[in-house]
Motif scaffolding. Structure first.
Motif, PDB file in Angstrom:
ATOM      1  N   LYS A   1       7.678  12.725  31.482  1.00  0.00           N
ATOM      2  CA  LYS A   1       8.501  13.939  31.449  1.00  0.00           C
ATOM      3  C   LYS A   1       8.652  14.616  32.822  1.00  0.00           C
ATOM      4  CE  LYS A   1       8.677  18.325  28.891  1.00  0.00           C
ATOM      5  NZ  LYS A   1       8.038  19.083  27.783  1.00  0.00           N
ATOM      6  N   PRO A   2       7.595  14.719  33.637  1.00  0.00           N
ATOM      7  CA  PRO A   2       7.782  15.371  34.944  1.00  0.00           C
ATOM      8  C   PRO A   2       8.822  14.655  35.813  1.00  0.00           C
ATOM      9  CG  PRO A   2       5.454  15.214  34.404  1.00  0.00           C
ATOM     10  CD  PRO A   2       6.179  14.381  33.384  1.00  0.00           C
ATOM     11  N   ILE A   3       8.886  13.326  35.687  1.00  0.00           N
ATOM     12  CA  ILE A   3       9.878  12.570  36.466  1.00  0.00           C
ATOM     13  C   ILE A   3      11.268  12.791  35.886  1.00  0.00           C
ATOM     14  CG2 ILE A   3      10.531  10.277  37.281  1.00  0.00           C
ATOM     15  CD1 ILE A   3       7.567   9.458  36.690  1.00  0.00           C
ATOM     16  N   ALA A   4      11.374  12.693  34.578  1.00  0.00           N
ATOM     17  CA  ALA A   4      12.674  12.870  33.929  1.00  0.00           C
ATOM     18  C   ALA A   4      13.195  14.293  34.113  1.00  0.00           C
ATOM     19  CB  ALA A   4      12.568  12.532  32.448  1.00  0.00           C
ATOM     20  N   GLN A   5      12.289  15.255  34.143  1.00  0.00           N
ATOM     21  CA  GLN A   5      12.702  16.654  34.296  1.00  0.00           C
ATOM     22  C   GLN A   5      13.466  16.866  35.600  1.00  0.00           C
ATOM     23  OE1 GLN A   5      12.090  19.475  32.110  1.00  0.00           O
ATOM     24  NE2 GLN A   5      13.629  20.290  33.514  1.00  0.00           N
ATOM     25  N   LYS A   6      13.039  16.197  36.657  1.00  0.00           N
ATOM     26  CA  LYS A   6      13.722  16.339  37.946  1.00  0.00           C
ATOM     27  C   LYS A   6      15.076  15.635  37.947  1.00  0.00           C
ATOM     28  CE  LYS A   6       9.526  16.731  40.750  1.00  0.00           C
ATOM     29  NZ  LYS A   6       8.696  16.117  41.839  1.00  0.00           N
TER      30      LYS A   6
ATOM     31  N   SER B   1       0.816  -1.220   0.000  1.00  0.00           N
ATOM     32  CA  SER B   1       0.000   0.000   0.000  1.00  0.00           C
ATOM     33  C   SER B   1       0.845   1.262   0.000  1.00  0.00           C
ATOM     34  CB  SER B   1      -0.903   0.014   1.238  1.00  0.00           C
ATOM     35  OG  SER B   1      -0.109   0.056   2.425  1.00  0.00           O
ATOM     36  N   HIS B   2       2.083   1.158   0.481  1.00  0.00           N
ATOM     37  CA  HIS B   2       3.002   2.296   0.589  1.00  0.00           C
ATOM     38  C   HIS B   2       2.437   3.408   1.471  1.00  0.00           C
ATOM     39  CE1 HIS B   2       5.143   0.121  -2.431  1.00  0.00           C
ATOM     40  NE2 HIS B   2       4.166   0.256  -3.315  1.00  0.00           N
ATOM     41  N   THR B   3       1.747   2.994   2.522  1.00  0.00           N
ATOM     42  CA  THR B   3       1.213   3.942   3.505  1.00  0.00           C
ATOM     43  C   THR B   3       2.116   4.018   4.727  1.00  0.00           C
ATOM     44  OG1 THR B   3      -0.184   2.168   4.403  1.00  0.00           O
ATOM     45  CG2 THR B   3      -1.186   3.626   2.768  1.00  0.00           C
ATOM     46  N   ASP B   4       3.399   3.830   4.526  1.00  0.00           N
ATOM     47  CA  ASP B   4       4.349   3.744   5.644  1.00  0.00           C
ATOM     48  C   ASP B   4       4.404   5.025   6.479  1.00  0.00           C
ATOM     49  OD1 ASP B   4       5.941   1.085   4.904  1.00  0.00           O
ATOM     50  OD2 ASP B   4       5.576   2.231   3.088  1.00  0.00           O
ATOM     51  N   LEU B   5       4.232   6.179   5.835  1.00  0.00           N
ATOM     52  CA  LEU B   5       4.347   7.427   6.597  1.00  0.00           C
ATOM     53  C   LEU B   5       3.225   7.576   7.623  1.00  0.00           C
ATOM     54  CD1 LEU B   5       5.516   9.904   3.815  1.00  0.00           C
ATOM     55  CD2 LEU B   5       6.842   9.091   5.778  1.00  0.00           C
ATOM     56  N   SER B   6       2.079   7.008   7.333  1.00  0.00           N
ATOM     57  CA  SER B   6       0.980   7.033   8.307  1.00  0.00           C
ATOM     58  C   SER B   6       1.368   6.242   9.551  1.00  0.00           C
ATOM     59  CB  SER B   6      -0.284   6.448   7.680  1.00  0.00           C
ATOM     60  OG  SER B   6      -1.328   6.368   8.626  1.00  0.00           O
ATOM     61  N   ASP B   7       1.916   5.038   9.343  1.00  0.00           N
ATOM     62  CA  ASP B   7       2.395   4.230  10.470  1.00  0.00           C
ATOM     63  C   ASP B   7       3.534   4.943  11.194  1.00  0.00           C
ATOM     64  OD1 ASP B   7       0.602   2.326   9.687  1.00  0.00           O
ATOM     65  OD2 ASP B   7       2.078   0.764   9.268  1.00  0.00           O
ATOM     66  N   PHE B   8       4.424   5.578  10.428  1.00  0.00           N
ATOM     67  CA  PHE B   8       5.553   6.316  10.968  1.00  0.00           C
ATOM     68  C   PHE B   8       5.057   7.367  11.966  1.00  0.00           C
ATOM     69  CE2 PHE B   8       9.805   8.254   9.298  1.00  0.00           C
ATOM     70  CZ  PHE B   8      10.049   8.903  10.494  1.00  0.00           C
ATOM     71  N   GLN B   9       4.091   8.171  11.510  1.00  0.00           N
ATOM     72  CA  GLN B   9       3.552   9.222  12.379  1.00  0.00           C
ATOM     73  C   GLN B   9       2.919   8.610  13.638  1.00  0.00           C
ATOM     74  OE1 GLN B   9       3.279  13.034  11.751  1.00  0.00           O
ATOM     75  NE2 GLN B   9       3.301  12.505  13.934  1.00  0.00           N
ATOM     76  N   ALA B  10       2.196   7.506  13.483  1.00  0.00           N
ATOM     77  CA  ALA B  10       1.542   6.875  14.633  1.00  0.00           C
ATOM     78  C   ALA B  10       2.577   6.366  15.632  1.00  0.00           C
ATOM     79  CB  ALA B  10       0.652   5.730  14.170  1.00  0.00           C
ATOM     80  N   ASN B  11       3.663   5.779  15.144  1.00  0.00           N
ATOM     81  CA  ASN B  11       4.733   5.324  16.046  1.00  0.00           C
ATOM     82  C   ASN B  11       5.329   6.499  16.815  1.00  0.00           C
ATOM     83  OD1 ASN B  11       6.059   2.717  13.837  1.00  0.00           O
ATOM     84  ND2 ASN B  11       4.490   2.589  15.416  1.00  0.00           N
ATOM     85  N   VAL B  12       5.575   7.597  16.124  1.00  0.00           N
ATOM     86  CA  VAL B  12       6.132   8.783  16.790  1.00  0.00           C
ATOM     87  C   VAL B  12       5.125   9.335  17.802  1.00  0.00           C
ATOM     88  CG1 VAL B  12       6.874  11.165  16.444  1.00  0.00           C
ATOM     89  CG2 VAL B  12       7.686   9.377  14.899  1.00  0.00           C
ATOM     90  N   ASP B  13       3.856   9.371  17.424  1.00  0.00           N
ATOM     91  CA  ASP B  13       2.819   9.851  18.348  1.00  0.00           C
ATOM     92  C   ASP B  13       2.812   9.019  19.632  1.00  0.00           C
ATOM     93  OD1 ASP B  13       2.029  11.725  16.491  1.00  0.00           O
ATOM     94  OD2 ASP B  13       0.275  10.601  15.811  1.00  0.00           O
ATOM     95  N   GLY B  14       2.888   7.701  19.475  1.00  0.00           N
ATOM     96  CA  GLY B  14       2.865   6.826  20.646  1.00  0.00           C
ATOM     97  C   GLY B  14       4.082   7.011  21.522  1.00  0.00           C
ATOM     98  N   ALA B  15       5.235   7.158  20.894  1.00  0.00           N
ATOM     99  CA  ALA B  15       6.463   7.382  21.668  1.00  0.00           C
ATOM    100  C   ALA B  15       6.392   8.710  22.406  1.00  0.00           C
ATOM    101  CB  ALA B  15       7.668   7.359  20.722  1.00  0.00           C
ATOM    102  N   GLN B  16       5.854   9.719  21.731  1.00  0.00           N
ATOM    103  CA  GLN B  16       5.788  11.040  22.350  1.00  0.00           C
ATOM    104  C   GLN B  16       4.808  11.049  23.524  1.00  0.00           C
ATOM    105  OE1 GLN B  16       5.184  14.171  19.517  1.00  0.00           O
ATOM    106  NE2 GLN B  16       5.863  15.745  20.949  1.00  0.00           N
ATOM    107  N   LYS B  17       3.724  10.295  23.410  1.00  0.00           N
ATOM    108  CA  LYS B  17       2.768  10.235  24.512  1.00  0.00           C
ATOM    109  C   LYS B  17       3.412   9.616  25.753  1.00  0.00           C
ATOM    110  CE  LYS B  17      -1.257  10.609  26.497  1.00  0.00           C
ATOM    111  NZ  LYS B  17      -1.863  11.943  26.746  1.00  0.00           N
ATOM    112  N   ALA B  18       4.114   8.516  25.570  1.00  0.00           N
ATOM    113  CA  ALA B  18       4.788   7.887  26.715  1.00  0.00           C
ATOM    114  C   ALA B  18       5.802   8.846  27.325  1.00  0.00           C
ATOM    115  CB  ALA B  18       5.477   6.596  26.267  1.00  0.00           C
ATOM    116  N   TYR B  19       6.537   9.530  26.464  1.00  0.00           N
ATOM    117  CA  TYR B  19       7.530  10.485  26.962  1.00  0.00           C
ATOM    118  C   TYR B  19       6.872  11.617  27.742  1.00  0.00           C
ATOM    119  CZ  TYR B  19      10.355  14.707  26.802  1.00  0.00           C
ATOM    120  OH  TYR B  19      10.980  15.879  27.146  1.00  0.00           O
ATOM    121  N   GLU B  20       5.818  12.188  27.209  1.00  0.00           N
ATOM    122  CA  GLU B  20       5.173  13.328  27.866  1.00  0.00           C
ATOM    123  C   GLU B  20       4.658  12.943  29.255  1.00  0.00           C
ATOM    124  OE1 GLU B  20       5.115  16.368  27.053  1.00  0.00           O
ATOM    125  OE2 GLU B  20       5.786  16.344  24.955  1.00  0.00           O
TER     126      GLU B  20
END
Length: 384
Positions: free
Chosen positions: A313-318, A291-310
């Protein structure tokens, strides 16, 4: 699906084609002194024919695996629960690569597996985690875990209706509608894939590519239908059964998300695993090869990683404010980079990956590398 399912040939090809991805990862891991580990680290030396562990008994709590690949092939190191599920892992370790993995473990018998070529069960060493000092928790950690569990459940709940749009189109024999619904049906899954994979049995049924099948395994899931829709351009007699099975498997996933084992370190490691997923299957175009829809999956992977990070983040910030500054910078950069490939005329909102040139893919790879390196340090920062 994760690169552990890739064949040796495919994994090696990915490494050769994308030295920017794995090469930089190797360099940064080594530069960070990863495998040297901190006090009390369990050192794991992976070779082509052996897996040496410095300790086979250690106390419960936060565990640091200091891993070094002294073999000639790309390898993977996993810590496995007694029932075989993956507690934590580090993939795509090139020769002479060092890395550290931080996890939270309870008393019990585990296996540490070194998997040369990232194929099969690998070479295993039994280790024992004894009772004793449990992992220290605090309200901030508990809040992050609870919020992430809510997020993962919401993604699963939101996925099922979108999958049904896709599978209904397949059952109706409407190829155009099914193609349009394919990528959107995968977003929630791709955002929370480490949680889904923690169950072990669902991911192989739903997200396996043809070259990732184990001997005797029946090909089911998204990619079996993707092939029919784009490559074959016709639906086979088994398409309805595949659609029914995908609905059932993802309904099972939705019901089990609330029972997933989630810890602050698994959240952080899961975020890094999502970046690994991007590097090994989205950048190469292997994941959605029809399908060559890889960029959609790419964005979703980044979104998921960013959610876990956010959420962490309050713990890592300290504990490590410099790391937080760098992660904020790199997440912003990768989001801005992906925004260049938005396409409002496509069903998934992104340009087809076949239209992304080699230099542009190199740029995406560099962006992923720049984010993956500091993200690999998040788990350690959370438990300092």
């Amino acid at each position: 699906m994760r690169p552990v399912r890739l064949s040796v040939v495919t994994a090696a090809a990915a490494v050769a084609a994308l030295t920017a991805v794995t090469g930089c990862a190797d360099k940064t891991d080594a530069a960070s002194g990863g495998a040297k580990g901190g006090d009390g680290a369990v050192h794991v030396t992976a070779k082509d024919d052996s897996c040496t562990v410095s300790k086979t008994t250690f106390p419960a709590g936060h565990l640091q695996l200091a891993v070094e690949n002294q073999g000639s092939r790309v390898t993977e190191v996993e810590l496995l629960y007694p029932d075989g599920r993956i507690a934590t892992e580090r993939e795509n370790l090139g020769p002479s690569t060092r890395a550290t993995v931080t996890a939270e473990v309870k008393a019990g018998t585990y296996n540490i597996a070194c998997i040369p070529g990232m194929k099969g069960e690998g070479i295993r060493k039994k280790v024992t985690v004894t009772g004793g000092t449990a992992a220290k928790r605090n309200p901030a950690m508990d809040a992050a875990v609870n919020a992430y569990r809510v997020y993962a459940q919401a993604q699963a709940d939101d996925t099922l209706p979108k999958v049904k749009v896709f599978t209904d189109a397949v059952r109706a024999g409407d190829i155009t509608a099914a193609q349009k619904a394919f990528a959107p049906s995968r977003v929630g899954w791709e955002r929370t894939e480490p949680v889904a994979e923690s169950f072990g049995d669902i991911d192989p049924k739903t997200d396996t590519r043809a070259d990732g099948l184990e001997p005797g395994q029946k090909w089911t899931g998204w990619h079996a239908l993707e092939k029919q829709l784009w490559q074959d351009k016709k639906l086979s007699p088994n398409a309805k059964a595949l659609a029914d099975q995908l609905d059932a498997d993802l309904a099972n996933w939705q019901q089990r998300v609330g029972k997933a084992v989630i810890t602050p370190t698994s959240m952080a490691n899961g975020a890094k695993e999502l970046l690994d997923e991007v590097a090994t299957s989205k950048i190469t175009g292997e994941e959605d090869r029809y399908s060559h829809t890889d960029l959609s999956d790419f964005q979703a992977n980044v979104d998921g990683a960013q959610k876990a990070y956010e959420l962490l983040k309050p713990i890592a910030q300290k504990n490590d404010p410099a790391l937080v500054t760098e992660l904020d910078k790199q997440f912003t950069a990768i989001d801005q980079l992906l925004a260049k490939y938005h396409d409002t005329n496509s069903s998934d909102g992104f340009l087809a990956y076949t239209k992304v040139t080699a230099p542009q893919r190199k740029g995406l790879s560099d962006g992923v590398n720049a984010l993956a390196e500091p993200l690999s340090k998040l788990a350690a920062a959370v438990v300092k």
